[in-house]
Design a protein around this motif. Structure first.
Motif, PDB file in Angstrom:
ATOM      1  N   GLU A  92      20.313 -48.535  15.780  1.00  0.00           N
ATOM      2  CA  GLU A  92      20.894 -49.693  16.460  1.00  0.00           C
ATOM      3  C   GLU A  92      22.139 -49.293  17.238  1.00  0.00           C
ATOM      4  OE1 GLU A  92      20.250 -53.598  13.823  1.00  0.00           O
ATOM      5  OE2 GLU A  92      20.861 -51.852  12.630  1.00  0.00           O
TER       6      GLU A  92
ATOM      7  N   TRP B  62      23.840 -55.242  22.174  1.00  0.00           N
ATOM      8  CA  TRP B  62      22.674 -54.972  23.013  1.00  0.00           C
ATOM      9  C   TRP B  62      22.981 -55.227  24.488  1.00  0.00           C
ATOM     10  CZ3 TRP B  62      21.086 -59.418  25.534  1.00  0.00           C
ATOM     11  CH2 TRP B  62      21.487 -60.637  24.965  1.00  0.00           C
TER      12      TRP B  62
ATOM     13  N   GLN C  11      14.637 -57.429  17.304  1.00  0.00           N
ATOM     14  CA  GLN C  11      15.875 -57.094  16.604  1.00  0.00           C
ATOM     15  C   GLN C  11      15.599 -56.688  15.160  1.00  0.00           C
ATOM     16  OE1 GLN C  11      18.742 -60.278  16.609  1.00  0.00           O
ATOM     17  NE2 GLN C  11      20.269 -59.120  15.455  1.00  0.00           N
TER      18      GLN C  11
END
Length: 226
Positions: free
Chosen positions: A77, A86, A210
């Protein structure tokens, strides 16, 4: 930042619950009550995202460097992060990909003139607005990226006498908050240009991406740890 890590994990659990509710809601809604219920769930999910960014803004003011370090995230991530989160333009890649997949799966129905009402059934007007929004978002991303680059160019000041340290840190906090504002604003604007059914499907797909990245990243971290 342990408190934010706890908040984040609890927030993800709640997001998972909201996604399950969205996924089990009738789509397309066939009654007024079903339509209102789906609208309520979409609004509730958007409010949940707003809550996250509000908490993150507060946490950044307390320790912006830990927000960048993101100890609550997996290595995967963090490798995908753009300014502590993001990249906003990811939203558009997600819409185009999902729309293409659904369009191809419904091609026979579409050729018969049947409307599906899902993300594979975006109108020309919706595609145009998505494209326009994408261009606007790219420009804003570039501006914020340039701001961070300028901040990094002057980072040597942090090693000096410390007189400008507080101001430099505050500048970085503002950059992170600008990036987060763009992230949330992009999702909101996309949801606004979609129908209620399409918005629900978009939120489901975005959350599933996600969750998937997080699961895979945590698995990889555990394997390396072993």
């Amino acid at each position: 930042m342990t408190s934010f890590s706890t908040f984040y994990n609890n927030w993800l659990d709640h997001l998972s619950q909201l996604v399950r509710q969205l996924a089990t809601a009738p789509r397309p809604p066939t009654t007024i009550d079903q339509h209102r219920d789906l609208e309520r769930l979409v609004a509730k999910t958007m409010n949940h995202y707003a809550e996250y960014y509000g908490a993150k803004a507060f946490a950044a003011e307390r320790d912006v460097f830990n927000i960048f370090a993101a100890p609550w995230a997996s290595s995967l991530e963090r490798s995908l992060h753009w300014i502590a989160g993001w990249r906003p333009t990811t939203v558009f890649h997600l819409i185009y990909t999902e729309s293409s997949i659904l369009f191809e799966s419904h091609i026979a129905d579409i050729l018969r003139g049947q409307r599906t009402g899902d993300l594979g059934d975006l109108s020309p007007s919706q595609f145009r607005r998505v494209s326009e929004l994408q261009c606007e978002t790219v420009k804003e991303e570039n501006v914020i990226t340039d701001e961070l680059s300028e901040w990094q160019d002057g980072a040597s000041e942090l090693m000096g006498d410390g007189t400008n340290l507080d101001e430099k840190i505050l500048q970085l906090v503002r950059i992170v908050q600008k990036a987060d504002d763009l992230r949330l604003r992009t999702v909101r604007r996309v949801v606004e240009l979609l129908t209620t059914q399409q918005a629900a499907e978009f939120l489901i797909v975005a959350a599933e991406l996600q969750f998937g990245v997080r699961r895979w990243g945590l698995d990889q971290d555990r394997q390396r740890g072993n």
